[in-house]
Write a protein that holds these residues in place. Structure first.
Motif: not given
Length: 392
Positions: A180-181, A256-263, A329-335
């Motif tokens: 998830m993003a 809001t913004t979303r991505t899978f990559d921290m860079g 692309m949804g988010a989850e704070d389990f990240g």
């Protein structure tokens, strides 16, 4: 008797727990009744119970055998600020709050697994059952980590699970790597000079500047992000003005913004800030830009993903586990937990059509109680495979 058959025997109890929690929803960091219920149940199972992390968080610890290995299993407990439209007996009794994402089911499934494992103790090591507050919007998982979750309860890996409408009950979905993003939230306030709509040359129009900023921000994904990587920039609110013939003093943009990559996450924040300030300067006005990194990407580590796949297959069969599910692309704070420790996050089916098929964050949603023993069995199987009892 299989693990799944054993968990089906306590499905009525899990259903009662789940529906009681659904009927009494509590939102971020206010999960007092829910935490009390979880803690009392864990204590009744004979567990050591710890409270207070992230205000309303609960951790139940269960040790069996002589092993010194430990893993963590996490469920979220909070509800949403949403008015429920369902009319069944366990509908929300709190106006404007409801369990519209299935966290009531996640809590009940983990409680079911805790009940079974406390009774059988057919593993060797320690399991920490993590019941987390405030997954929605306020990242309670990050708060638990920041307050010392894994220092107080050391684990070699941590695992999470979420129901997924549109997937049949008795199926699982997972993938290695990003699952998830990230979810970042921004607010830009442009301050110009108000005036009469008939004399724009005597003003500095923040609405016009806001339109240019939003348009320019959309070029970031198309011109600054590698086409092989995913990113989203969504301006979802713009507030300005009071009437039709007055140019306002300020305009506010949120989104809001979303991505899978921290860079990519770093680059998006930098480019958004630079564009906002540069456009404001070009329009002779001031810009105040706030950017909050609320959720990091949820990234499954390779080895632990393999363990999760093996456990899911053992419960429901190879054909019912999609181990290359498309990331969302949804988010989850389990990240934040996965950033602190290796682990894996999986989806489990909530149903396709009718019962369980309604999308989450919908006022008509309800968790499918038929999924309770499936999720609980997955947790038990994962523990038994990761912390095998002597001679197993």
């Amino acid at each position: 008797m299989t693990i799944l058959e054993s968990l089906r025997e306590i499905q009525p109890e899990m259903t009662d727990w789940r529906r009681d929690i659904h009927k009494h929803p509590e939102t971020a960091f206010e999960e007092e009744r829910t935490s009390d219920k979880v803690a009392k149940l864990l204590e009744s199972f004979g567990m050591e119970v710890h409270r207070g992390l992230a205000k309303t968080g609960v951790v139940g610890s269960l040790k069996a055998g002589t092993g010194n290995r430990a893993i963590g299993l996490r469920a979220d407990m909070d509800a949403l600020d949403l008015t429920e439209l369902n009319q069944f007996d366990h509908k929300s009794v709190h106006d404007g709050k409801m369990h519209a994402c299935g966290h009531d089911g996640h809590t009940a499934m983990l409680l079911g697994a805790a009940c079974h494992l406390a009774r059988t103790k057919d593993f060797d090591g320690t399991v920490h059952f993590i019941f987390q507050p405030a997954e929605e919007n306020l990242a309670g998982g990050r708060v638990m980590v920041d307050e010392g979750l894994f220092e107080r309860f050391p684990v070699e890996a941590v695992y999470g699970m979420h129901n997924w409408p549109g997937m049949a009950v008795g199926t699982f979905g997972v993938c290695e790597g990003p699952m998830m993003a990230s979810a970042d939230f921004f607010e830009l306030v442009l301050t110009g000079r108000g005036g009469h709509g008939a004399y724009p040359h005597m003003s500095r129009d923040p609405v016009l500047a806001a339109a240019h900023v939003i348009t320019a921000w959309q070029s970031i994904v198309s011109r600054n992000v590698d086409p092989m990587k995913a990113a989203v920039i969504s301006a979802t609110q713009i507030e300005s003005g009071f009437t039709g013939n007055v140019i306002p003093e300020t305009a506010t943009i949120r989104g809001t913004t979303r991505t899978f990559d921290m860079g990519v996450q770093d680059m998006i924040e930098e480019r958004m800030r630079k564009i906002a300030t540069s456009v404001a300067e070009g329009f002779d006005m001031k810009a105040s830009f706030d950017y909050q990194r609320r959720y990091c990407p949820t990234v499954n580590s390779p080895e632990e993903t393999g363990h999760a796949i093996a456990a899911a297959r053992a419960v429901v069969g190879d054909e019912n586990v999609n181990d290359h599910i498309t990331p969302h692309m949804g988010a989850e704070d389990f990240g934040w937990m996965l950033k602190a420790r290796p682990g894996c996050y999986v989806f489990t089916g909530n149903g396709k059509d009718g019962l369980g098929g309604c999308e989450v964050h919908n006022p008509n949603y309800d968790f499918n109680d038929n999924a309770l023993p499936v999720g609980a069995a997955y947790w038990v199987q994962l523990v038994q495979m990761q912390l095998p009892a002597a001679g197993a």
